[in-house]
Scaffold this motif. Structure first.
Motif, PDB file in Angstrom:
ATOM      1  N   SER A  34       0.810  -1.225   0.000  1.00  0.00           N
ATOM      2  CA  SER A  34       0.000   0.000   0.000  1.00  0.00           C
ATOM      3  C   SER A  34       0.839   1.270   0.000  1.00  0.00           C
ATOM      4  O   SER A  34       0.347   2.353  -0.319  1.00  0.00           O
ATOM      5  CB  SER A  34      -0.920   0.011   1.229  1.00  0.00           C
ATOM      6  N   GLY A  35       2.118   1.161   0.368  1.00  0.00           N
ATOM      7  CA  GLY A  35       2.976   2.338   0.430  1.00  0.00           C
ATOM      8  C   GLY A  35       2.659   3.253   1.597  1.00  0.00           C
ATOM      9  O   GLY A  35       2.979   4.443   1.557  1.00  0.00           O
ATOM     10  N   THR A  36       2.066   2.700   2.642  1.00  0.00           N
ATOM     11  CA  THR A  36       1.745   3.516   3.820  1.00  0.00           C
ATOM     12  C   THR A  36       2.850   3.402   4.864  1.00  0.00           C
ATOM     13  O   THR A  36       3.521   2.379   4.982  1.00  0.00           O
ATOM     14  CB  THR A  36       0.406   3.077   4.442  1.00  0.00           C
ATOM     15  N   LEU A  37       3.010   4.470   5.632  1.00  0.00           N
ATOM     16  CA  LEU A  37       4.087   4.571   6.613  1.00  0.00           C
ATOM     17  C   LEU A  37       3.615   4.128   7.988  1.00  0.00           C
ATOM     18  O   LEU A  37       2.538   4.516   8.441  1.00  0.00           O
ATOM     19  CB  LEU A  37       4.566   6.022   6.670  1.00  0.00           C
ATOM     20  N   ASP A  38       4.415   3.311   8.651  1.00  0.00           N
ATOM     21  CA  ASP A  38       4.122   2.877  10.022  1.00  0.00           C
ATOM     22  C   ASP A  38       4.697   3.924  10.970  1.00  0.00           C
ATOM     23  O   ASP A  38       5.849   3.847  11.386  1.00  0.00           O
ATOM     24  CB  ASP A  38       4.747   1.500  10.277  1.00  0.00           C
ATOM     25  N   ARG A  39       3.882   4.911  11.326  1.00  0.00           N
ATOM     26  CA  ARG A  39       4.375   6.019  12.153  1.00  0.00           C
ATOM     27  C   ARG A  39       4.701   5.574  13.573  1.00  0.00           C
ATOM     28  O   ARG A  39       5.578   6.153  14.218  1.00  0.00           O
ATOM     29  CB  ARG A  39       3.324   7.140  12.187  1.00  0.00           C
ATOM     30  N   ALA A  40       4.009   4.555  14.064  1.00  0.00           N
ATOM     31  CA  ALA A  40       4.281   4.077  15.424  1.00  0.00           C
ATOM     32  C   ALA A  40       5.694   3.500  15.511  1.00  0.00           C
ATOM     33  O   ALA A  40       6.426   3.747  16.478  1.00  0.00           O
ATOM     34  CB  ALA A  40       3.252   3.027  15.839  1.00  0.00           C
ATOM     35  N   TRP A  41       6.102   2.745  14.481  1.00  0.00           N
ATOM     36  CA  TRP A  41       7.454   2.182  14.474  1.00  0.00           C
ATOM     37  C   TRP A  41       8.483   3.299  14.388  1.00  0.00           C
ATOM     38  O   TRP A  41       9.483   3.301  15.105  1.00  0.00           O
ATOM     39  CB  TRP A  41       7.625   1.219  13.297  1.00  0.00           C
ATOM     40  N   LEU A  42       8.226   4.273  13.509  1.00  0.00           N
ATOM     41  CA  LEU A  42       9.167   5.378  13.333  1.00  0.00           C
ATOM     42  C   LEU A  42       9.283   6.204  14.611  1.00  0.00           C
ATOM     43  O   LEU A  42      10.376   6.622  14.996  1.00  0.00           O
ATOM     44  CB  LEU A  42       8.720   6.266  12.175  1.00  0.00           C
ATOM     45  N   ALA A  43       8.163   6.410  15.293  1.00  0.00           N
ATOM     46  CA  ALA A  43       8.187   7.167  16.545  1.00  0.00           C
ATOM     47  C   ALA A  43       9.032   6.450  17.598  1.00  0.00           C
ATOM     48  O   ALA A  43       9.792   7.082  18.340  1.00  0.00           O
ATOM     49  CB  ALA A  43       6.764   7.374  17.056  1.00  0.00           C
ATOM     50  N   ALA A  44       8.910   5.119  17.649  1.00  0.00           N
ATOM     51  CA  ALA A  44       9.689   4.342  18.614  1.00  0.00           C
ATOM     52  C   ALA A  44      11.179   4.408  18.292  1.00  0.00           C
ATOM     53  O   ALA A  44      12.023   4.532  19.185  1.00  0.00           O
ATOM     54  CB  ALA A  44       9.201   2.897  18.628  1.00  0.00           C
ATOM     55  N   LEU A  45      11.498   4.339  17.004  1.00  0.00           N
ATOM     56  CA  LEU A  45      12.896   4.448  16.589  1.00  0.00           C
ATOM     57  C   LEU A  45      13.464   5.807  16.968  1.00  0.00           C
ATOM     58  O   LEU A  45      14.602   5.912  17.453  1.00  0.00           O
ATOM     59  CB  LEU A  45      12.992   4.212  15.079  1.00  0.00           C
ATOM     60  N   CYS A  46      12.671   6.853  16.791  1.00  0.00           N
ATOM     61  CA  CYS A  46      13.134   8.202  17.137  1.00  0.00           C
ATOM     62  C   CYS A  46      13.319   8.352  18.651  1.00  0.00           C
ATOM     63  O   CYS A  46      14.151   9.149  19.100  1.00  0.00           O
ATOM     64  CB  CYS A  46      12.156   9.247  16.602  1.00  0.00           C
ATOM     65  N   SER A  47      12.569   7.595  19.430  1.00  0.00           N
ATOM     66  CA  SER A  47      12.791   7.570  20.883  1.00  0.00           C
ATOM     67  C   SER A  47      14.159   6.976  21.197  1.00  0.00           C
ATOM     68  O   SER A  47      14.879   7.453  22.086  1.00  0.00           O
ATOM     69  CB  SER A  47      11.693   6.760  21.577  1.00  0.00           C
ATOM     70  N   ASP A  48      14.526   5.933  20.458  1.00  0.00           N
ATOM     71  CA  ASP A  48      15.868   5.359  20.609  1.00  0.00           C
ATOM     72  C   ASP A  48      16.939   6.389  20.282  1.00  0.00           C
ATOM     73  O   ASP A  48      17.939   6.531  20.991  1.00  0.00           O
ATOM     74  CB  ASP A  48      16.027   4.162  19.652  1.00  0.00           C
ATOM     75  N   VAL A  49      16.740   7.109  19.180  1.00  0.00           N
ATOM     76  CA  VAL A  49      17.707   8.116  18.758  1.00  0.00           C
ATOM     77  C   VAL A  49      17.826   9.213  19.807  1.00  0.00           C
ATOM     78  O   VAL A  49      18.929   9.682  20.127  1.00  0.00           O
ATOM     79  CB  VAL A  49      17.307   8.718  17.392  1.00  0.00           C
ATOM     80  N   SER A  50      16.693   9.618  20.381  1.00  0.00           N
ATOM     81  CA  SER A  50      16.700  10.640  21.429  1.00  0.00           C
ATOM     82  C   SER A  50      17.520  10.177  22.632  1.00  0.00           C
ATOM     83  O   SER A  50      18.304  10.947  23.205  1.00  0.00           O
ATOM     84  CB  SER A  50      15.269  10.960  21.855  1.00  0.00           C
ATOM     85  N   ALA A  51      17.352   8.910  23.009  1.00  0.00           N
ATOM     86  CA  ALA A  51      18.116   8.372  24.138  1.00  0.00           C
ATOM     87  C   ALA A  51      19.611   8.359  23.838  1.00  0.00           C
ATOM     88  O   ALA A  51      20.440   8.642  24.708  1.00  0.00           O
ATOM     89  CB  ALA A  51      17.626   6.963  24.465  1.00  0.00           C
ATOM     90  N   MET A  52      19.965   8.046  22.605  1.00  0.00           N
ATOM     91  CA  MET A  52      21.374   8.044  22.210  1.00  0.00           C
ATOM     92  C   MET A  52      21.956   9.457  22.269  1.00  0.00           C
ATOM     93  O   MET A  52      23.077   9.653  22.735  1.00  0.00           O
ATOM     94  CB  MET A  52      21.517   7.458  20.807  1.00  0.00           C
ATOM     95  N   ARG A  53      21.206  10.423  21.798  1.00  0.00           N
ATOM     96  CA  ARG A  53      21.679  11.807  21.848  1.00  0.00           C
ATOM     97  C   ARG A  53      21.875  12.276  23.293  1.00  0.00           C
ATOM     98  O   ARG A  53      22.844  12.960  23.614  1.00  0.00           O
ATOM     99  CB  ARG A  53      20.688  12.738  21.128  1.00  0.00           C
ATOM    100  N   LYS A  54      20.938  11.898  24.166  1.00  0.00           N
ATOM    101  CA  LYS A  54      21.062  12.287  25.573  1.00  0.00           C
ATOM    102  C   LYS A  54      22.283  11.655  26.215  1.00  0.00           C
ATOM    103  O   LYS A  54      22.833  12.191  27.190  1.00  0.00           O
ATOM    104  CB  LYS A  54      19.796  11.903  26.337  1.00  0.00           C
TER     105      LYS A  54
END
Length: 386
Positions: A34-54
Motif C-alpha cells: 500500500s505504500g503507507t508509513l508505520d508512524r508508530a514504528w518510526l516514533a519508537a525508533l526516534c525515541s531510541d535516537v533521542s536516548a542516544m543523543r542524551k
C-alpha cells in the motif's frame, strides 16, 4: 543509555561508540503493497535516537522508504518500475519521508536534516568534502542528518544501488565508530534459516572471509541480491575504515533498545579504530601532492599534538586541492609529517604567514582556522609506529 545486567559483549561495542550511523530498510516501516508509513514504528525508533543523543552520541540515519512511499501514492507497482518511474516515486515519497522524520524527531526536540547523496558525491573529491563538511556541521549542532540516495537525479551509472553500501560510505566519510544495519533478519547465519533448520546464528566476526558471502546465499536466493550479501559488502567497506558493524532485526519497536537488552545480532569487528585507519591511509600515501615548510614555533606545536595554523607556514610547494595529502617540512627540509589540507595550494599561499583571524578578509571566506587539523595529521615519528 544504561545497559542492563544481562548485557552481552555487543552492548559495550555500542555504548562506547561516539558517532553512530543507523541504516533503516524500507520494509521495516513502509507497507510494500500500500505504500503507507508505520508512524508508530518510526516514533519508537526516534525515541531510541533521542536516548542516544542524551547519552552524548552523535547519530546519522540512512533511511530507505521514499520510492515505496511515492509508488503507493502514484499507483505504481514498486517491483516493476522503470528508472524514470522510480525517480518520480522518489520525488513524491521523499517529501513524505522527510516530513515524517521532522515531526517525530521534533517531538523529541531534535532537528532533522535531509541530506540526499549519489555515488558521485563519494567518488568526486570536491563533492565528497562538501558532503562531509555539511554532515559534520549538522552533527556539531546536535542535528540528526537523515540521508538517502538522491534517486530523483541518479542514473544507473552513478547509483549506489542500495542503502547498505550508502550507509557504509557515510560511516567511512564521517569516521563513525559504529554502523547499525536494521534488517528483517537478526544477523548472519551459516545458511538461510528460512530454508535450513540447522542454520546456526553467528554472533561475532573478526575476520570477514569470502566464505561468509557463500553463507549469505547466491544471486537470486532469499538472502541474495539486495539482501545479506549487500550487507556483507557494506560491512567490508565500514570495517576498512575502522568502523564496527552490527546487523540486527528491526522487526521490533525500539530496535536499538532491544539491541542493548541483549537482542540477537551479528557484530563485525575491525582491526583498528576509525582514527587509526584514517591516519594509516594518510601515512601510506606514496605521492603527496605538495609540501608545506613551517617555522620552529609551528614545529613545536605539531610535536605537542596541535593543528597546523597558517601563521606557521613559511613556504608552499606543489599544486594541490582541498583534502589532499601534503608533506609538512621543517625549515631545514626534514619531513615532520603528512596531513590533509583544508585549503587548496593557491589559497594556502594567500594565507600563509597570517593569523587565522585574517583568513576571511583575505579569501572572502573561512573554512577552518587551521590548514591541517590534528585529526588529519600524521607525524613522521607516528608513521614509523604505523
Amino acid at each position: 543509555l544504561v545497559a542492563p545486567k544481562s548485557q552481552v559483549s555487543g552492548v559495550k561495542h555500542l555504548l562506547d561508540a561516539r558517532r553512530v550511523v543507523i541504516k533503516i530498510g524500507s520494509s521495516l516501516f513502509v507497507d510494500q503493497s500500500s505504500g503507507t508509513l508505520d508512524r508508530a514504528w518510526l516514533a519508537a525508533l526516534c525515541s531510541d535516537v533521542s536516548a542516544m543523543r542524551k547519552a552524548g552520541q552523535e547519530v546519522v540515519i540512512v533511511s530507505s522508504g521514499s520510492i515505496a512511499l511515492g509508488a503507493g501514492q502514484l499507483g505504481l507497482a514498486s517491483d516493476r518500475m522503470r528508472l524514470e518511474e522510480s525517480q518520480a516515486s522518489a520525488a513524491v515519497g521523499q517529501i513524505q519521508l522527510a516530513h515524517a522524520y521532522q515531526e517525530e524527531l521534533g517531538l523529541k526536540d531534535l532537528a532533522a536534516a535531509q541530506v540526499l547523496l549519489t555515488l558521485d558525491d563519494s567518488e568526486n573529491r570536491r563533492r565528497y568534502l562538501n558532503a562531509e563538511g555539511t554532515l559534520l556541521t549538522l552533527l556539531s549542532r546536535g542535528a540528526i542528518p537523515v540521508v538517502n540516495e538522491n534517486d530523483t537525479v541518479a542514473t544507473e551509472e552513478i547509483r549506489y544501488g542500495d542503502n547498505d553500501r550508502l550507509a557504509a560510505h557515510v560511516a567511512q566519510m564521517l569516521s563513525a565508530d559504529c554502523l547499525i544495519i536494521l534488517s528483517d533478519v537478526d544477523g548472519l547465519y551459516t545458511s538461510d534459516p528460512k530454508a535450513d533448520q540447522q542454520a546456526r546464528h553467528i554472533p561475532e566476526i573478526t575476520d570477514l572471509k569470502h566464505d561468509y558471502w557463500d553463507m549469505a546465499g547466491g544471486p537470486g536466493s532469499a538472502q541474495g541480491t539486495g539482501g545479506m550479501r549487500t550487507k556483507l559488502d557494506a560491512a567490508r567497506i565500514a570495517l576498512g575504515a575502522g568502523c564496527r558493524v552490527v546487523i540486527t532485526s528491526g522487526r521490533v519497536k525500539k530496535p536499538i533498545r532491544e539491541l542493548l537488552d541483549g537482542g540477537r545480532a551479528t557484530w563485525f569487528m575491525p582491526t583498528s579504530t576509525p582514527k587509526a585507519a584514517r591516519k594509516q591511509w594518510i601515512a601510506g600515501t606514496l605521492k603527496p601532492k605538495g609540501a608545506l615548510t613551517v617555522d620552529d614555533g609551528a614545529q613545536r606545536a605539531l610535536l605537542s599534538g596541535k593543528s597546523l595554523l597558517p601563521a606557521g607556514v613559511l613556504a608552499v610547494e606543489g599544486d594541490f586541492g582541498r583534502g589532499e595529502v601534503v608533506q609538512i617540512l621543517g625549515h631545514d627540509g626534514t619531513e615532520l609529517g603528512r596531513g590533509l589540507t583544508v585549503y587548496t595550494s593557491s589559497e594556502t599561499r594567500s594565507i600563509a604567514g597570517y593569523q587565522s583571524g585574517a583568513i576571511n578578509g583575505i579569501l572572502g571566506y573561512c573554512r577552518r582556522d587551521e590548514i591541517i587539523h590534528r585529526n588529519d595529521l600524521v607525524l613522521t615519528q607516528d608513521k614509523i609506529g604505523l
